[in-house]
Design an enzyme around this catalytic site. Structure first.
Site, mmCIF file in Angstrom:
data_model
loop_
_atom_site.group_PDB
_atom_site.id
_atom_site.type_symbol
_atom_site.label_atom_id
_atom_site.label_comp_id
_atom_site.label_asym_id
_atom_site.label_seq_id
_atom_site.Cartn_x
_atom_site.Cartn_y
_atom_site.Cartn_z
ATOM 1 N N GLY A 43 0.835 -1.193 0.000
ATOM 2 C CA GLY A 43 0.000 0.000 0.000
ATOM 3 C C GLY A 43 0.870 1.242 0.000
ATOM 4 N N GLN A 48 2.877 10.039 1.039
ATOM 5 C CA GLN A 48 4.172 9.343 1.104
ATOM 6 C C GLN A 48 5.059 9.643 -0.103
ATOM 7 O OE1 GLN A 48 2.224 5.346 2.082
ATOM 8 N NE2 GLN A 48 4.190 5.190 3.119
ATOM 9 N N CYS A 90 5.756 0.082 7.259
ATOM 10 C CA CYS A 90 5.364 1.226 6.442
ATOM 11 C C CYS A 90 6.550 1.582 5.554
ATOM 12 C CB CYS A 90 5.012 2.410 7.341
ATOM 13 S SG CYS A 90 4.515 3.891 6.444
ATOM 14 N N LEU A 91 6.284 1.847 4.298
ATOM 15 C CA LEU A 91 7.373 2.210 3.387
ATOM 16 C C LEU A 91 8.057 3.492 3.831
ATOM 17 C CD1 LEU A 91 5.664 1.300 0.003
ATOM 18 C CD2 LEU A 91 7.622 0.153 1.055
ATOM 19 N N HIS A 132 -4.647 1.484 7.346
ATOM 20 C CA HIS A 132 -3.296 2.054 7.428
ATOM 21 C C HIS A 132 -3.127 3.200 6.409
ATOM 22 C CE1 HIS A 132 1.264 1.471 7.793
ATOM 23 N NE2 HIS A 132 1.136 2.247 6.729
ATOM 24 N N GLU A 133 -3.543 2.954 5.174
ATOM 25 C CA GLU A 133 -3.392 3.969 4.120
ATOM 26 C C GLU A 133 -4.329 5.153 4.354
ATOM 27 O OE1 GLU A 133 -0.797 3.603 2.502
ATOM 28 O OE2 GLU A 133 -0.527 1.481 2.968
ATOM 29 N N HIS A 136 -2.835 7.633 6.711
ATOM 30 C CA HIS A 136 -1.820 8.524 6.116
ATOM 31 C C HIS A 136 -2.450 9.833 5.618
ATOM 32 C CE1 HIS A 136 2.058 6.489 6.059
ATOM 33 N NE2 HIS A 136 1.505 5.357 5.632
#
Ligand code: QAP
Ligand code: CO
Length: 163
Positions: A43, A48, A90-91, A132-133, A136
């Site tokens: 994701g 991000q 998380c990226l 999660h996304e 953000h």
């Protein structure tokens, strides 16, 4: 595209609604999908990659090959119930994984790249990735979903190592 890494302050901003689903947005979303896949992510949210707009991309877990992806624009969580622990990464916080609390079941409404309204009732990993996304887009990172004690320890660790 370059993925913003914690403590980049852009990750803590609130995003604005998408107003136009135009060619630009479509190509940006596709580029985000490529970026996500290139780093084996599941994701990736617009902030991000430095875009303060309310949309994200993720893997479509209903596809057994995990080749398909989804784009959710101006998502709204319209139902939420239950609580589960989910081990996440998380990226934007590379190399760190920890358990956090999530809703077990949600209903989420969004627009797709055709501007059509879509309703999802995701299960399992799809549900937690959506949550999660979605977070953000409000500047919320997964450590914000930990108990305070665990969050303090985790934040100390990532602040020390992500300088
Ligand atoms: C969010 O995160 C997520 O640290 C998506 O070295 C993750 O794709 C939601 C990744 C798990 C629920 C459960 C992280 C790749 C990917 C790393 C990601 C890394 C390489 C994270
Ligand atoms: Co993330």
């Amino acid at each position: 595209m370059e993925i913003k890494i914690y403590p980049d302050p852009i990750l803590l901003e609130n995003c604005n609604d998408v107003v136009n689903i135009d060619e630009d947005l479509v190509s940006t979303a596709k580029e985000m999908i490529d970026t996500m896949k290139s780093v084996e992510g599941i994701g990736l949210a617009a902030p991000q990659v430095g875009i303060l707009q309310r949309f994200f991309v993720c893997i479509d877990f209903s596809d057994e090959n995990r080749e398909e992806s989804l784009v959710l624009i101006n998502p709204q969580i319209t139902k939420k119930e239950g609580r589960i622990e989910s081990k996440e990464g998380c990226l934007s916080i590379p190399g760190f994984y920890e358990y956090v609390y999530r809703y077990e079941n949600i209903e989420i409404k969004a627009l797709d790249l055709d501007g059509k309204e879509v309703v999802y009732n995701p299960q399992g990993l799809q549900s937690v990735v959506f949550q999660h996304e979605y977070d953000h887009l409000d500047g919320i990172l997964f450590p914000d979903r930990m108990s305070q004690i665990k969050k303090d320890i985790f934040m100390k660790k990532i602040k020390r190592e992500l300088k």
